[in-house]
Scaffold this motif. Structure first.
Motif, PDB file in Angstrom:
ATOM      1  N   ASP A  33       0.835   7.145  -6.566  1.00 19.98           N
ATOM      2  CA  ASP A  33      -0.495   7.689  -6.823  1.00 19.98           C
ATOM      3  C   ASP A  33      -1.429   6.674  -7.479  1.00 19.98           C
ATOM      4  OD1 ASP A  33       0.050  10.283  -5.790  1.00 19.98           O
ATOM      5  OD2 ASP A  33       1.021  10.828  -7.675  1.00 19.98           O
TER       6      ASP A  33
ATOM      7  N   ALA B 204       0.762   4.193  -2.863  1.00 21.01           N
ATOM      8  CA  ALA B 204       0.425   5.574  -2.514  1.00 21.01           C
ATOM      9  C   ALA B 204       1.468   6.539  -3.066  1.00 21.01           C
ATOM     10  CB  ALA B 204       0.310   5.719  -1.005  1.00 21.01           C
ATOM     11  N   THR B 205       2.745   6.184  -2.981  1.00 27.20           N
ATOM     12  CA  THR B 205       3.801   7.045  -3.528  1.00 27.20           C
ATOM     13  C   THR B 205       3.647   7.187  -5.039  1.00 27.20           C
ATOM     14  OG1 THR B 205       5.315   6.407  -1.761  1.00 27.20           O
ATOM     15  CG2 THR B 205       6.296   7.334  -3.753  1.00 27.20           C
TER      16      THR B 205
ATOM     17  N   THR C  73      -4.436   4.045  -7.347  1.00 34.05           N
ATOM     18  CA  THR C  73      -5.657   4.120  -6.546  1.00 34.05           C
ATOM     19  C   THR C  73      -6.272   2.759  -6.220  1.00 34.05           C
ATOM     20  OG1 THR C  73      -6.990   4.370  -8.556  1.00 34.05           O
ATOM     21  CG2 THR C  73      -6.216   6.390  -7.470  1.00 34.05           C
TER      22      THR C  73
ATOM     23  N   PRO D 266       0.787  -1.239   0.000  1.00 31.59           N
ATOM     24  CA  PRO D 266       0.000   0.000   0.000  1.00 31.59           C
ATOM     25  C   PRO D 266       0.814   1.281   0.000  1.00 31.59           C
ATOM     26  CG  PRO D 266      -1.026  -1.617   1.451  1.00 31.59           C
ATOM     27  CD  PRO D 266       0.273  -2.203   1.017  1.00 31.59           C
ATOM     28  N   HIS D 267       1.902   1.376   0.793  1.00 33.32           N
ATOM     29  CA  HIS D 267       2.621   2.647   0.833  1.00 33.32           C
ATOM     30  C   HIS D 267       3.366   2.904  -0.471  1.00 33.32           C
ATOM     31  CE1 HIS D 267       6.963   1.634   1.301  1.00 33.32           C
ATOM     32  NE2 HIS D 267       6.544   0.537   1.910  1.00 33.32           N
TER      33      HIS D 267
END
Length: 413
Positions: free
Chosen positions: A168, A165-166, A170, A161-162
């Protein structure tokens, strides 16, 4: 904003190609690339020619795109016929983006029908669409298979997940195996795309993603090192010192870890960044690029190559639609490669393939450089000597794959 188009010569308003493109055409493969420039969210690392609905404003909307792009397909048939390079059915069709599956499946089917009507599809043609895991459903995938699609390439990128997230991204990582199962149920071949080297991604993060991909039992995997492209949001963050630049040693460690895991799972490398379960599972469309075949790129910013002539379309969807509506080619510029440039490109691309590049395709100084590359552990000695019974070839070792650009320079400079 997307990266700028290359410099080149002006392209004819009608898109006409010189008769020379017909020379040897029958011996070259032919494919069609369809660029769908729409994304729900623009990822911070991406410099592809893509747009969100807000960036496009009130014009050039997705609902009109299938009709507009079909107009270029018809133009392609006329231009190739006028140059004497028609008569070849499309062996491969590849829908890329952007996120092609943001279009309704009926629009993708309409575009494939336009290609089929214009050129025909070869027996056993490979028809691929890229997709985000959260842009498909069981119904849409089944409809694509019914329309003639044979393969889907999911933008998985990571299972952590991280890291997502970096980047972008979704989608929920749990959606990937679900989407793969839906594609399997529809009878589609499955490829997963991964990215390594994201700032903050540890080696453990990366192997978690590789293992998660392998648990889906894909037919094909692509794994690309993250490149920080100028003009992207990620490049701004790197310049500000918010995130580190990807480290070459870290990238090498991650490549080697992935290659070991893919090989153990029965996926063999066939191009530096691509692995397939069997030769039949290789992405034949991309192999056509690496082999120097012909392809017509449909869509804003798309690139094409036919018989040594390369051209590229205007970037913005509105400018693209306006040119076609006016009866003009959307080509913004083009270049004609001379024999030396085509030979150099054959080395640049061909050496990346596991099948290898025949030594007789190299210039004299390149053939002389092979012994040194073997001694350095970058080129496989048995293949270079023809000891495997397949002729003398340049085949990269794993170390050579990590330094493929240096190998190419040694062979062509």
């Amino acid at each position: 904003m997307p990266s700028a188009l290359p410099d080149g010569d002006p392209a004819p308003a009608d898109g006409a190609l010189p008769p020379s493109v017909a020379d040897g055409a029958a011996a070259r493969g032919f494919g069609v690339y369809v660029h769908v420039p729409f994304c729900a969210v623009r990822c911070g690392y991406c410099d592809f020619n893509t747009y969100t609905a807000l960036e496009l404003g009130g014009g050039a909307d997705q609902s009109a795109y299938a009709a507009t792009a079909s107009g270029e397909v018809a133009l392609a048939a006329r231009v190739l016929g006028g140059a004497g390079a028609a008569g070849r059915p499309a062996a491969t069709v590849f829908f890329g983006g952007g996120t092609p599956t943001l279009l309704p499946h009926a629009d993708l089917a309409r575009l494939l029908t336009a290609v089929r009507d214009a050129f025909g599809l070869a027996a056993g043609a490979e028809v691929t669409t890229e997709a985000n895991p959260d842009s498909v459903s069981p119904h849409s995938l089944a409809a694509l298979a019914e329309a003639g699609f044979t393969r889907v390439s999911f933008g998985m990128q990571s299972a952590v997940p991280h890291v997502l997230a970096t980047l972008d991204r979704t989608h929920d990582p749990a959606r990937v195996p679900q989407a793969v199962a839906w594609a399997r149920d529809a009878g589609l071949g499955v490829s997963l795309d991964l990215i390594y080297g994201t700032p903050g991604e540890s080696l453990a993060d990366w192997t978690t993603s590789v293992d998660a991909a392998l648990e889906c039992e894909p037919d094909h995997v692509s794994a690309y090192a993250l490149v920080v492209e100028e003009g992207t949001k990620l490049a701004v963050r790197v310049r500000r010192g918010e995130v580190p630049v990807p480290d070459d040693d870290d990238l090498a460690d991650k490549y080697e870890a992935a290659d070991e895991r893919f090989a153990a799972a029965g996926l063999g490398w066939y191009e530096v960044s691509n692995w397939a379960r069997t030769p039949a599972d290789r992405c034949r469309h991309n192999v056509g690029y690496w082999r120097g075949d012909d392809w017509w790129g449909v869509g804003p910013g798309a690139h094409s190559h036919v018989g040594g002539v390369r051209w590229w379309n205007v970037r913005h969807p509105r400018a693209y639609a306006d040119r076609l509506a006016a009866g003009l080619s959307p080509a913004a510029g083009r270049e004609t490669l001379d024999a030396g440039q085509r030979d150099a490109e054959a080395v640049l691309l061909g050496v990346r393939l596991a099948d290898g590049l025949p030594l007789d395709r190299l210039p004299a100084h390149g053939r002389q450089a092979v012994a040194g590359l073997v001694a350095d552990g970058l080129v496989a000695g048995p293949a270079a000597l023809g000891a495997d019974g397949q002729g003398r070839r340049v085949v990269l070792t794993r170390s050579g794959r990590l330094l493929a650009d240096a190998v190419v320079r040694a062979l062509v400079d």
